[in-house]
Design a protein around this motif. Structure first.
Motif, PDB file in Angstrom:
ATOM      1  N   THR A 225       0.844  -1.244  -0.126  1.00  0.00           N
ATOM      2  CA  THR A 225       0.027   0.102  -0.147  1.00  0.00           C
ATOM      3  C   THR A 225       0.858   1.086   0.185  1.00  0.00           C
ATOM      4  O   THR A 225       2.031   1.288   0.422  1.00  0.00           O
ATOM      5  N   THR A 226       0.431   2.368  -0.457  1.00  0.00           N
ATOM      6  CA  THR A 226       1.005   3.842  -0.486  1.00  0.00           C
ATOM      7  C   THR A 226       0.555   4.563   0.488  1.00  0.00           C
ATOM      8  O   THR A 226       0.990   5.731   0.661  1.00  0.00           O
ATOM      9  N   THR A 227      -0.672   4.105   1.367  1.00  0.00           N
ATOM     10  CA  THR A 227      -0.993   5.142   2.248  1.00  0.00           C
ATOM     11  C   THR A 227      -1.212   4.126   3.466  1.00  0.00           C
ATOM     12  O   THR A 227      -1.524   2.905   3.554  1.00  0.00           O
ATOM     13  N   ASP A 228      -1.224   4.733   4.673  1.00  0.00           N
ATOM     14  CA  ASP A 228      -1.445   3.973   5.983  1.00  0.00           C
ATOM     15  C   ASP A 228      -2.155   4.511   6.911  1.00  0.00           C
ATOM     16  O   ASP A 228      -2.856   3.812   7.958  1.00  0.00           O
ATOM     17  N   GLY A 229      -2.743   5.772   6.846  1.00  0.00           N
ATOM     18  CA  GLY A 229      -3.463   6.465   7.966  1.00  0.00           C
ATOM     19  C   GLY A 229      -2.721   6.800   9.123  1.00  0.00           C
ATOM     20  O   GLY A 229      -3.579   7.293  10.120  1.00  0.00           O
ATOM     21  N   MET A 230      -1.533   6.346   9.308  1.00  0.00           N
ATOM     22  CA  MET A 230      -0.859   6.625  10.692  1.00  0.00           C
ATOM     23  C   MET A 230       0.178   7.779  10.404  1.00  0.00           C
ATOM     24  O   MET A 230       0.765   8.132   9.271  1.00  0.00           O
ATOM     25  N   THR A 231       0.138   8.446  11.700  1.00  0.00           N
ATOM     26  CA  THR A 231       1.173   9.582  11.867  1.00  0.00           C
ATOM     27  C   THR A 231       2.465   9.307  12.531  1.00  0.00           C
ATOM     28  O   THR A 231       3.255  10.149  12.290  1.00  0.00           O
ATOM     29  N   ALA A 232       2.286   8.219  13.363  1.00  0.00           N
ATOM     30  CA  ALA A 232       3.538   8.231  14.144  1.00  0.00           C
ATOM     31  C   ALA A 232       4.705   7.579  13.128  1.00  0.00           C
ATOM     32  O   ALA A 232       4.599   6.365  12.420  1.00  0.00           O
ATOM     33  N   GLY A 233       5.834   8.190  13.231  1.00  0.00           N
ATOM     34  CA  GLY A 233       6.978   7.560  12.292  1.00  0.00           C
ATOM     35  C   GLY A 233       7.558   6.396  12.944  1.00  0.00           C
ATOM     36  O   GLY A 233       7.371   6.054  14.361  1.00  0.00           O
ATOM     37  N   GLY A 234       7.809   5.310  12.016  1.00  0.00           N
ATOM     38  CA  GLY A 234       8.174   3.939  12.478  1.00  0.00           C
ATOM     39  C   GLY A 234       7.242   3.282  12.347  1.00  0.00           C
ATOM     40  O   GLY A 234       7.222   1.907  12.801  1.00  0.00           O
ATOM     41  N   SER A 235       5.984   3.625  11.892  1.00  0.00           N
ATOM     42  CA  SER A 235       4.820   2.769  12.024  1.00  0.00           C
ATOM     43  C   SER A 235       4.997   1.689  10.851  1.00  0.00           C
ATOM     44  O   SER A 235       5.580   1.843   9.792  1.00  0.00           O
ATOM     45  N   LEU A 236       4.031   0.252  10.979  1.00  0.00           N
ATOM     46  CA  LEU A 236       4.254  -0.513   9.931  1.00  0.00           C
ATOM     47  C   LEU A 236       2.843  -0.695   9.187  1.00  0.00           C
ATOM     48  O   LEU A 236       2.090  -1.072  10.316  1.00  0.00           O
ATOM     49  N   ALA A 237       2.483  -0.703   8.125  1.00  0.00           N
ATOM     50  CA  ALA A 237       1.248  -0.939   7.398  1.00  0.00           C
ATOM     51  C   ALA A 237       1.483  -2.159   6.518  1.00  0.00           C
ATOM     52  O   ALA A 237       2.264  -1.961   5.386  1.00  0.00           O
ATOM     53  N   ILE A 238       0.489  -3.131   6.598  1.00  0.00           N
ATOM     54  CA  ILE A 238       0.503  -4.273   5.704  1.00  0.00           C
ATOM     55  C   ILE A 238      -0.635  -4.595   5.011  1.00  0.00           C
ATOM     56  O   ILE A 238      -1.582  -4.831   5.661  1.00  0.00           O
ATOM     57  N   ALA A 239      -0.784  -4.442   3.612  1.00  0.00           N
ATOM     58  CA  ALA A 239      -2.031  -4.635   3.174  1.00  0.00           C
ATOM     59  C   ALA A 239      -2.099  -5.947   2.391  1.00  0.00           C
ATOM     60  O   ALA A 239      -3.310  -6.368   1.905  1.00  0.00           O
ATOM     61  N   LYS A 240      -1.224  -6.833   2.458  1.00  0.00           N
ATOM     62  CA  LYS A 240      -1.140  -8.309   2.209  1.00  0.00           C
ATOM     63  C   LYS A 240      -1.014  -9.076   3.437  1.00  0.00           C
ATOM     64  O   LYS A 240      -1.106  -8.952   4.608  1.00  0.00           O
ATOM     65  N   ASP A 241      -1.003 -10.459   2.974  1.00  0.00           N
ATOM     66  CA  ASP A 241      -0.838 -11.371   3.862  1.00  0.00           C
ATOM     67  C   ASP A 241       0.353 -11.303   4.638  1.00  0.00           C
ATOM     68  O   ASP A 241       1.514 -10.733   4.019  1.00  0.00           O
ATOM     69  N   LEU A 242       0.583 -11.865   6.029  1.00  0.00           N
ATOM     70  CA  LEU A 242       1.671 -11.819   6.901  1.00  0.00           C
ATOM     71  C   LEU A 242       2.200 -12.977   7.166  1.00  0.00           C
ATOM     72  O   LEU A 242       1.217 -13.828   7.947  1.00  0.00           O
ATOM     73  N   ALA A 243       3.215 -13.557   6.940  1.00  0.00           N
ATOM     74  CA  ALA A 243       3.772 -14.815   7.320  1.00  0.00           C
ATOM     75  C   ALA A 243       4.775 -14.827   8.254  1.00  0.00           C
ATOM     76  O   ALA A 243       5.746 -14.305   7.989  1.00  0.00           O
ATOM     77  N   HIS A 244       4.552 -15.087   9.588  1.00  0.00           N
ATOM     78  CA  HIS A 244       5.414 -15.017  10.618  1.00  0.00           C
ATOM     79  C   HIS A 244       6.264 -16.585  10.716  1.00  0.00           C
ATOM     80  O   HIS A 244       5.541 -17.332  11.076  1.00  0.00           O
TER      81      HIS A 244
END
Length: 291
Positions: A225-244
């Protein structure tokens, strides 16, 4: 009897013509030369052989303009109206043994501080500007690099830009080393510090960092994604699946822990207590329940 010449008459000369003097006696004229001229077989010639097969030496060289006191080679041309190269190097090597090296341009900048401070040194420095109030430029490139294989031979590694291991002889003070630095930029509508446009396929990576040092990112990280809606620096936005795929995980600044196992009977409160403990261990909940 020939007429005599008054000894008060004289012949004055200026370089490159030498000799002369008052005419009280016979005088000779000669063609003197300095470091720039010489006489060869009665003809005026340059002091150095400048044929295409010769190897002359110059302190400074100006092409299109007078030599500059701050530039050993100065190329100046304002007459071009079509595609042109100010300097063009084409070096070919046909090796006759192994482990040979050929370079189009090799530059060394050796700085001897001599006790003074505040110096700058550049092994290679390039600048590219558009200077007209009308028209447009499609691309301005400070450094353009082409690399590839033009035949059917084998090339093991290709590097568009390769930054070699820095050399520190020891004994001096070396505070910071930056392999690549992109300084702050303002002005353009869109600004990309580093952009890679390699399409997805097997064994392709837009970013492949296999060094084991820690990676630091101060700004937000956006995945898919190119937008996150977050203002705090160092935030993480994931628009796809996450495999830990690791073995430890922690949330909300808790110490990462292994995947918990919930125990106890579901018929009583033992299983619930175990679940709350497990979730609190991962940092997903704060367990303020009472017995």
């Amino acid at each position: 009897m020939p007429a005599s010449v008054s000894p008060t008459r004289k012949v004055d000369t200026t370089a490159p013509l030498g000799g002369g003097g008052d005419l009280s006696q016979d005088r000779s004229l000669s063609l003197d030369y300095t470091a720039n001229l010489k006489v060869s077989d009665g003809a005026l010639d340059t002091a150095q052989d400048i044929q295409t097969t010769s190897t002359p030496q110059f302190a400074r060289l100006g092409i299109g303009a007078a030599p500059s006191t701050t530039r050993r080679v100065y190329v100046y041309d304002i007459t071009a109206t079509a595609s042109v190269d100010a300097l063009y190097f084409s070096q070919r090597m046909t090796p006759e043994t192994n482990n040979r090296t050929v370079s189009g341009i090799t530059g060394y900048a050796n700085l001897y501080q001599n006790g003074y401070t505040g110096h700058n040194a550049y092994g290679m420095r390039a600048a590219c500007y558009a200077n007209s109030a009308t028209g447009s430029a499609t691309v301005l490139t400070g450094l353009h690099v082409d690399v590839g294989n033009n035949s059917t031979g084998t090339v093991v590694n290709c590097h568009g830009v390769r930054i070699a291991m820095p050399y520190f002889a020891g004994g001096g003070t070396n505070t910071f080393y930056y392999g690549l630095t992109v300084e702050p930029v303002t002005g353009p509508t869109y600004i990309y510090g580093i952009r890679s446009r390699i399409a997805a396929d097997t064994n392709r990576w837009n970013l492949y960092v296999d060094g084991t040092a820690t990676n630091y990112l101060a700004g937000n990280v956006l995945v898919g994604t190119t937008t996150d809606g977050m203002t705090a620096g160092g935030s993480l936005a994931i628009a796809k699946d996450l495999a830990h795929r690791g073995t430890l995980v922690g949330f909300y600044n808790t110490t990462p822990a292994a995947k918990p196992t919930v125990t106890g009977s579901r018929g009583g409160n033992a299983a619930l207590a175990s679940l709350l403990t497990a979730l609190a261990t991962l940092g997903l909940v704060t367990d303020n329940t009472s017995a």
